[in-house]
Write a protein that holds these residues in place. Structure first.
Motif, PDB file in Angstrom:
ATOM      1  N   GLN A 123      10.993  -0.482   2.376  1.00 37.82           N
ATOM      2  CA  GLN A 123      10.918  -0.359   3.840  1.00 37.82           C
ATOM      3  C   GLN A 123       9.465  -0.452   4.314  1.00 37.82           C
ATOM      4  O   GLN A 123       9.178  -1.059   5.355  1.00 37.82           O
ATOM      5  N   ALA A 124       8.548   0.150   3.530  1.00 32.71           N
ATOM      6  CA  ALA A 124       7.129   0.091   3.897  1.00 32.71           C
ATOM      7  C   ALA A 124       6.572  -1.329   3.762  1.00 32.71           C
ATOM      8  O   ALA A 124       5.733  -1.754   4.551  1.00 32.71           O
ATOM      9  N   LEU A 125       7.066  -2.075   2.763  1.00 28.97           N
ATOM     10  CA  LEU A 125       6.618  -3.449   2.567  1.00 28.97           C
ATOM     11  C   LEU A 125       7.195  -4.398   3.616  1.00 28.97           C
ATOM     12  O   LEU A 125       6.543  -5.355   4.041  1.00 28.97           O
ATOM     13  N   PHE A 126       8.446  -4.124   4.009  1.00 29.52           N
ATOM     14  CA  PHE A 126       9.149  -4.988   4.972  1.00 29.52           C
ATOM     15  C   PHE A 126       9.692  -4.122   6.116  1.00 29.52           C
ATOM     16  O   PHE A 126      10.907  -3.898   6.222  1.00 29.52           O
ATOM     17  N   PRO A 127       8.833  -3.606   6.974  1.00 26.91           N
ATOM     18  CA  PRO A 127       9.218  -2.563   7.940  1.00 26.91           C
ATOM     19  C   PRO A 127      10.219  -3.011   9.005  1.00 26.91           C
ATOM     20  O   PRO A 127      10.920  -2.174   9.570  1.00 26.91           O
ATOM     21  N   ASP A 128      10.305  -4.289   9.267  1.00 24.97           N
ATOM     22  CA  ASP A 128      11.152  -4.741  10.382  1.00 24.97           C
ATOM     23  C   ASP A 128      12.482  -5.343   9.915  1.00 24.97           C
ATOM     24  O   ASP A 128      13.204  -5.932  10.729  1.00 24.97           O
ATOM     25  N   VAL A 129      12.795  -5.214   8.649  1.00 25.96           N
ATOM     26  CA  VAL A 129      14.005  -5.859   8.123  1.00 25.96           C
ATOM     27  C   VAL A 129      15.234  -4.987   8.340  1.00 25.96           C
ATOM     28  O   VAL A 129      16.214  -5.413   8.945  1.00 25.96           O
ATOM     29  N   MET A 130      15.202  -3.738   7.845  1.00 27.78           N
ATOM     30  CA  MET A 130      16.349  -2.847   8.046  1.00 27.78           C
ATOM     31  C   MET A 130      15.930  -1.405   7.795  1.00 27.78           C
ATOM     32  O   MET A 130      14.844  -1.129   7.284  1.00 27.78           O
ATOM     33  N   LEU A 132      15.867   2.553   6.333  1.00 29.05           N
ATOM     34  CA  LEU A 132      15.712   3.064   4.973  1.00 29.05           C
ATOM     35  C   LEU A 132      17.049   3.195   4.250  1.00 29.05           C
ATOM     36  O   LEU A 132      17.173   2.836   3.079  1.00 29.05           O
ATOM     37  N   LYS A 133      18.075   3.724   4.936  1.00 30.92           N
ATOM     38  CA  LYS A 133      19.349   3.966   4.244  1.00 30.92           C
ATOM     39  C   LYS A 133      19.968   2.668   3.720  1.00 30.92           C
ATOM     40  O   LYS A 133      20.621   2.663   2.672  1.00 30.92           O
ATOM     41  N   TRP A 134      19.735   1.559   4.420  1.00 28.06           N
ATOM     42  CA  TRP A 134      20.287   0.278   3.958  1.00 28.06           C
ATOM     43  C   TRP A 134      19.481  -0.274   2.791  1.00 28.06           C
ATOM     44  O   TRP A 134      20.049  -0.878   1.872  1.00 28.06           O
ATOM     45  N   TRP A 135      18.170  -0.084   2.821  1.00 25.49           N
ATOM     46  CA  TRP A 135      17.368  -0.427   1.637  1.00 25.49           C
ATOM     47  C   TRP A 135      17.815   0.405   0.441  1.00 25.49           C
ATOM     48  O   TRP A 135      17.913  -0.107  -0.684  1.00 25.49           O
ATOM     49  N   ALA A 136      18.060   1.701   0.675  1.00 24.93           N
ATOM     50  CA  ALA A 136      18.493   2.588  -0.410  1.00 24.93           C
ATOM     51  C   ALA A 136      19.824   2.115  -0.999  1.00 24.93           C
ATOM     52  O   ALA A 136      20.001   2.054  -2.229  1.00 24.93           O
ATOM     53  N   ILE A 137      20.771   1.791  -0.126  1.00 26.27           N
ATOM     54  CA  ILE A 137      22.078   1.308  -0.591  1.00 26.27           C
ATOM     55  C   ILE A 137      21.921   0.010  -1.370  1.00 26.27           C
ATOM     56  O   ILE A 137      22.553  -0.190  -2.427  1.00 26.27           O
ATOM     57  N   LEU A 138      21.053  -0.882  -0.887  1.00 26.94           N
ATOM     58  CA  LEU A 138      20.830  -2.154  -1.580  1.00 26.94           C
ATOM     59  C   LEU A 138      20.298  -1.923  -2.992  1.00 26.94           C
ATOM     60  O   LEU A 138      20.780  -2.550  -3.955  1.00 26.94           O
ATOM     61  N   THR A 139      19.318  -1.018  -3.152  1.00 22.35           N
ATOM     62  CA  THR A 139      18.766  -0.769  -4.491  1.00 22.35           C
ATOM     63  C   THR A 139      19.815  -0.160  -5.410  1.00 22.35           C
ATOM     64  O   THR A 139      19.875  -0.485  -6.603  1.00 22.35           O
ATOM     65  N   GLY A 140      20.657   0.741  -4.863  1.00 22.90           N
ATOM     66  CA  GLY A 140      21.723   1.324  -5.667  1.00 22.90           C
ATOM     67  C   GLY A 140      22.710   0.270  -6.151  1.00 22.90           C
ATOM     68  O   GLY A 140      23.126   0.270  -7.314  1.00 22.90           O
TER      69      GLY A 140
END
Length: 456
Positions: A123-130, A132-140
């Motif tokens: 999220q910090a690298l790509f702040p405007d994409v989505m 945090l919870k969606w980044w978290a779900i994606l990594t899981g």
């Protein structure tokens, strides 16, 4: 493994020792990568920011303590041909109950924490994409798919690449902040800071260096590598040392960063994974955007290796637990055994270490069921927040696991369950006793500090 076996004069099957060689190194890299998470780096940063180099010696002691625990787990697997859960089951049914309650509650909460930690740097690298919870779900989900469709060999290679990224980033930062080597060497002297609760803070740093249940998973990764007998003992010991030297480099590097960048400027960061995002902002102010982005890539490698390491290693342990339970149910109680603990003789069934080495456990339904448990139910916590009572239980069980591991390994490796040649010597017993006492003190403190009055 046929080249490591032969026959003695008495006709017994023996294992020819392998020469320890760097070309075999693997499980140690995996356990180092899994054990050092974002939380460990933040704890070390905070220690450096609060006390400078004063507690450098505690980080080194922490690595030595964990070397002894992981070596003991690996030695059990190789000397007996049995998995650690086989050993625990021989001590009584209470070990099974503790393990299953621990992995169910711990896995549910850890799954959410690991996904969130891996999502933060993205999220910090790509702040405007989505969000945090969606980044978290994606990594899981990526972790789930990766572990589901790959066996240990591929898993190890990917972990090695990510460890390389972690290594380059942490060492680069340590050099970038220009550490005061004189003060750093002075920090190797065992001195306590002149602060309130300095003893407990020091013990916490020692205990927090690199891994909890991943120390128990080390023996399973040793078997998954194909090491299943005493011929691999020297290799395992070299591999284990590499693991905690690597861990030590990560921790010392981050303590340097905390001491030079934060302590000297009297800058405080938050505990938990968000502290690393704060550090990224500080690095950007001090050294520019490129350094901050480089650090966030290392932050992601650190978090994601912990995620896929737990997804693989603890699922392997859970599969072993279920397989042992199924075999015990099928065999039924031994005559006159009742519900008592299994005897050493009961460990004479076909070696479960060989079953792990075959790779069959990684394709079994219990392995995949626990993978799903780590991934999907915790997603609820990403949306609703972590339930208060569950977090308390998670903290207590997590604090209790390392005393459980240290004390049960002492029990197993000083008994007839282990071949006499490979039982504990004085040094091993001393190190495991120190580890057990250390983690028992930290466990009592953790339980004492919980807000029990609000629990009921």
């Amino acid at each position: 493994m046929s080249e490591t076996t032969g026959k003695s004069a008495s006709g017994e099957v023996t294992s020819r020792p392998r020469k320890s060689s760097w070309k075999y190194i693997g499980p140690g890299i995996v356990v180092a990568a899994t054990g050092v998470g974002a939380g460990d780096l933040v704890a070390t940063l905070i220690a450096g920011s609060n006390f400078g180099y004063t507690l450098l010696w505690a980080a080194v002691v922490g690595c030595l303590v964990k070397i002894s625990l992981a070596e003991a787990a690996g030695r059990w697997h190789l000397s007996t041909g049995r998995t650690l859960f086989d050993g625990w089951a021989s001590l009584g049914r209470w070990t099974s109950w503790f393990f299953v309650v621990y992995v169910v509650i711990w896995g549910f909460v850890y799954g959410a924490a690991a996904m969130s930690s891996s999502g933060l740097p993205l999220q910090a690298l790509f702040p405007d994409v989505m969000d945090l919870k969606w980044w978290a779900i994606l990594t899981g989900l990526v972790g789930l798919v990766f572990v589901w469709f790959n066996k240990y060999a591929v898993f190890e290679k990917v972990m090695t690449v990510l460890v390389g990224v972690m290594f380059v980033v942490t060492v680069y930062l340590a050099v970038r902040v220009t550490p005061n080597l004189g003060d750093a060497f002075a920090g190797l002297l065992p001195v306590l800071p002149d602060e309130k609760d300095s003893v407990l803070n020091t013990l916490g740093l020692i205990g927090g260096v690199g891994g909890t249940i991943t120390l128990a998973a080390y023996g399973y990764w040793v078997n998954a590598k194909g090491w299943t007998n005493t011929g691999w003992m020297k290799v395992m010991r070299l591999d284990n040392r590499v693991a905690y030297i690597t861990t030590g480099i990560f921790v010392v590097a981050m303590l340097f960063v905390g001491a030079e960048l934060l302590h000297s400027a009297n800058v405080a960061i938050a505990s938990g994974d968000k502290g690393l995002v704060q550090l990224s902002d500080i690095l950007e102010d001090e050294y520019g955007t490129a350094t901050a982005k480089f650090f966030l890539i290392g932050f992601f490698a650190t978090s994601f290796t912990s995620l896929i390491g737990v997804w693989h290693g603890v699922s392997l342990m859970f599969a072993d637990f279920v397989e042992r339970f199924r075999k015990d149910r099928a065999a039924g109680p031994a005559p006159g055994a009742g519900t008592s603990a299994a005897s050493p003789a009961s460990l004479a069934s076909p070696a479960s270490g060989e079953e792990v080495a075959s790779g069959a456990r990684e394709k079994s339904w219990p392995f995949r069921a626990y993978l799903l448990w780590l991934t999907f139910p915790p997603m609820v916590l990403l949306f609703e927040g972590q339930p208060f009572r569950l977090i308390i239980l998670y903290g207590v069980l997590g604090a209790a696991f390392l005393p459980f591991l240290a004390l049960t390994l002492m029990w197993l490796l000083n008994s007839a369950r282990t071949p006499a040649e490979w039982r504990n010597g004085m040094l091993s017993n001393a190190m495991l006793a120190v580890a057990g006492l250390l983690f028992l003190v930290l466990c009592v403190k953790q339980i004492w500090d919980q807000p029990w009055s609000e629990f009921f």
